[in-house]
Scaffold this active site. Sequence first.
Site, short mmCIF file in Angstrom:
data_model
loop_
_atom_site.label_atom_id
_atom_site.label_comp_id
_atom_site.label_asym_id
_atom_site.label_seq_id
_atom_site.Cartn_x
_atom_site.Cartn_y
_atom_site.Cartn_z
N ASP A 132 6.29 -6.44 8.59
CA ASP A 132 7.25 -5.86 7.63
C ASP A 132 6.99 -4.36 7.49
OD1 ASP A 132 4.82 -7.29 6.10
OD2 ASP A 132 5.28 -5.38 5.15
N ASP A 182 6.49 -2.87 4.49
CA ASP A 182 5.90 -2.66 3.17
C ASP A 182 6.95 -2.13 2.19
OD1 ASP A 182 3.48 -3.12 1.75
OD2 ASP A 182 3.25 -0.98 1.52
N1 LIG Z 1 3.06 -5.29 3.36
C1 LIG Z 1 1.89 -5.90 3.36
N2 LIG Z 1 0.92 -5.54 2.48
C2 LIG Z 1 -0.28 -6.14 2.51
N3 LIG Z 1 -0.61 -7.15 3.35
C3 LIG Z 1 0.33 -7.53 4.23
N4 LIG Z 1 0.31 -8.47 5.18
C4 LIG Z 1 1.50 -8.48 5.78
N5 LIG Z 1 2.31 -7.55 5.25
C5 LIG Z 1 1.61 -6.94 4.26
#
Ligand SMILES: Nc1ncnc2[nH]cnc12
Length: 297
Positions: free
Chosen positions: A218, A220
Amino acid sequence: MSSDQVQIGVIGGSGLYHLDNLTFIKHVNPETPWGFPSSPISICSLPSGARVAFLARHGTGHSINPSAVPARANIAALKSLGAHTVLAFSAVGSLREEIAPGDFVLPTQIVDRTKGVRPASFFEGTSVVAHAAFGDPFSTKLVQWLEREVAKALEGRGVKLHTDKTIVCMEGPQFSTRAESILYRNWGCDIINMSVLPEAKLAREAELAYALIATATDYDAWRPHEETVTAAEVFKTLKTNAETSRHVAATILEDLHAADFLKDEVGSMKFSIMPRSEAQKDEDRQKLAYVLPDYFS
Ligand SMILES: Nc1ncnc2[nH]cnc12
Ligand SMILES: CSC[C@H]1O[C@H](OP(=O)(O)O)[C@H](O)[C@@H]1O
């Protein structure tokens, strides 16, 4: 060395709960001085007969919160089985446009944003003091080797590999705010997870060569005008990332097993442990002998 002996431990993260493309031999569940590992460990065999130990970081049913992962027991258990090297997989958020969900990343640096709630040292709570060197938090030779071999393993699969990146490890379990996500970008961080610490610190203390193979899921929370990360977003890529991770593991483990740098970290704690003194309790030295028999037996 007998082929029965494990040399490499693999830690699977979110979505990677087994290596069922290797031949399963048996489960073991060693009780360490720091308790039991996250899950029983699968001992698997490579085509050559060499054995690998696989451990699911959050348990096989993903029931362990990132802050509650028994990282000391996990690392101690892998070492007790004979591992000199630990390859850890992790689902991560991307803090850079060019690192897209589905991409693989080999970080070389870590920024610690955990909150001190995770036991982060085998020496914690004992009468022995040690200060492990952690300037290069991953095993440099192992990472350099992975840069070549993971790239080869990914050829033809349309998966990009990014190298020499910085990972920030946050506490969680909630994801970051937009402000935090932007802050981490400004700090020079490229990817984010909730798991690489204290795992990497403990591997260093146990003199294990440790590297992280991060798989992006992703973007974030830093992208303006875009939704911030949700668990549902992460789940979308977990399955494909896990399949690619299993392929990578099966492709590289045989050669890694034969690599000559596996034991390079052995001896690295020699000058990190404060000299023996009357104040060091025998019971603490016995406990530490489980992970560092060369210094405490
Ligand atoms: N955006 C994110 N923040 C922290 N851990 C994650 N693991 C997968 N995506 C994450
Ligand atoms: C399921 S999203 C957040 C979760 O995923 C990562 O786990 P792992 O590193 O074990 O793959 C991240 O670190 C969080 O724990």
